[in-house]
Scaffold this active site. Structure first.
Site, short mmCIF file in Angstrom:
data_model
loop_
_atom_site.label_atom_id
_atom_site.label_comp_id
_atom_site.label_asym_id
_atom_site.label_seq_id
_atom_site.Cartn_x
_atom_site.Cartn_y
_atom_site.Cartn_z
N GLU A 80 49.61 59.66 43.74
CA GLU A 80 48.50 58.90 44.33
C GLU A 80 49.12 57.73 45.08
O GLU A 80 49.80 56.89 44.50
CB GLU A 80 47.56 58.37 43.24
CG GLU A 80 46.58 59.40 42.73
CD GLU A 80 45.63 58.80 41.70
OE1 GLU A 80 45.56 57.57 41.59
OE2 GLU A 80 44.98 59.58 41.00
N ASP B 215 40.08 47.32 41.47
CA ASP B 215 41.44 47.13 40.99
C ASP B 215 41.61 45.81 40.25
O ASP B 215 41.06 44.78 40.65
CB ASP B 215 42.43 47.17 42.16
CG ASP B 215 42.45 48.54 42.83
OD1 ASP B 215 42.47 49.53 42.09
OD2 ASP B 215 42.42 48.60 44.07
#
Length: 263
Positions: A49, A60
């Site tokens: 990824e 995040d």
């Protein structure tokens, strides 16, 4: 069949679980980021990824936010992220790359141009965390038509009513977010995750990979044992942030991969 589909078919035939690693493109700089990405398959990574740096990464936690900021400060862009993927592809034509990020940079580039360029760079799938299923015509459907998998996130709050909508146009695999909240904020617990993975698998034939809150080989093994594989991101990004040589970071990645493969 995409590289992602082929990888899971190979893993299934070998009776192995998948290990997926997340790294931020351009962190801490282009050269070391490329060195890390090139070394991941040799460290046991099945799917990469590749994080696309963005100024407002709402899903995040601090570790990955800071990685994205370092990358942006170093001049990393969507263009350079695709360039990095293309560089990787010169030596590796089999390891799948999933581009993970937010829609704004893609929208700014233009969906049609982005998909052509992503395909040419060797990108195999997309995870775009801020595009819900209701916006599938925006990017998901065009991406599928271009031959890219569009991977969707399911979470602990994705109930039985919502799940069919989430799965509708998903391909490649389903990414189950093991904890509520942001990346790196809490630890995944196999006892909590197992029933959720089983619930999702009852509604799809796609592999279900679990991420968020996995930071040791033991946890990777535990999570892989109740799913089709494990994703580790923040723990790897933290190793890069500490300034360790890429070779040492790859040793850590290998320990995680070995754990997941024992799952």
């Amino acid at each position: 069949m995409t590289r992602i589909d082929a990888k899971f078919a190979d893993l299934k035939a070998a009776g192995k679980k998948a290990f997926v690693s997340y790294v931020m493109a351009g962190d801490p700089d282009y050269e070391r980021s490329l060195e890390l990405v090139k070394g991941l398959p040799g460290a046991g990574v099945d799917i990469i990824e590749l994080g696309l740096p963005f100024t407002d990464p709402m899903a995040d936690g601090p570790t990955i936010q800071l990685a994205g900021q370092r990358a942006l400060d170093g001049g990393m862009t969507l263009e350079k992220t695709l360039q990095l993927a293309a560089e990787f592809r010169k030596d590796d034509d089999s390891t799948p790359i999933v581009l993970m990020g937010y829609y704004n940079p893609i929208y700014n580039r233009g969906v049609e141009k982005f998909l052509v360029d992503a395909k040419a760079a060797g990108i195999d799938g997309l995870i775009v965390v801020d595009l819900p299923p209701e916006e599938d015509e925006e990017l998901c459907i065009p991406a599928q038509k271009a031959g890219l998998n569009f991977i969707r996130l399911a979470t602990p709050t994705t109930d039985d009513k919502r799940l069919p909508t989430v799965l509708q146009n998903t391909s490649g695999f389903v990414y189950y977010v093991s904890v509520t909240g942001i990346t790196g904020a809490a630890e995944a617990q196999a006892g909590d995750v197992g029933p959720e993975v089983a619930r999702i698998k009852a509604s799809t034939d796609l592999p279900v990979i679990v991420g968020f809150g996995i930071n040791t080989p033991e946890k990777a093994q535990n999570i892989a044992s109740i799913s089709d594989g494990a994703v580790v991101g923040s723990a790897i990004v933290s190793q890069m942030a500490s300034g360790k040589p890429v070779s040492q970071v790859l040793d850590f990645v290998k320990s995680l991969a070995d754990g997941a493969h024992r799952g």
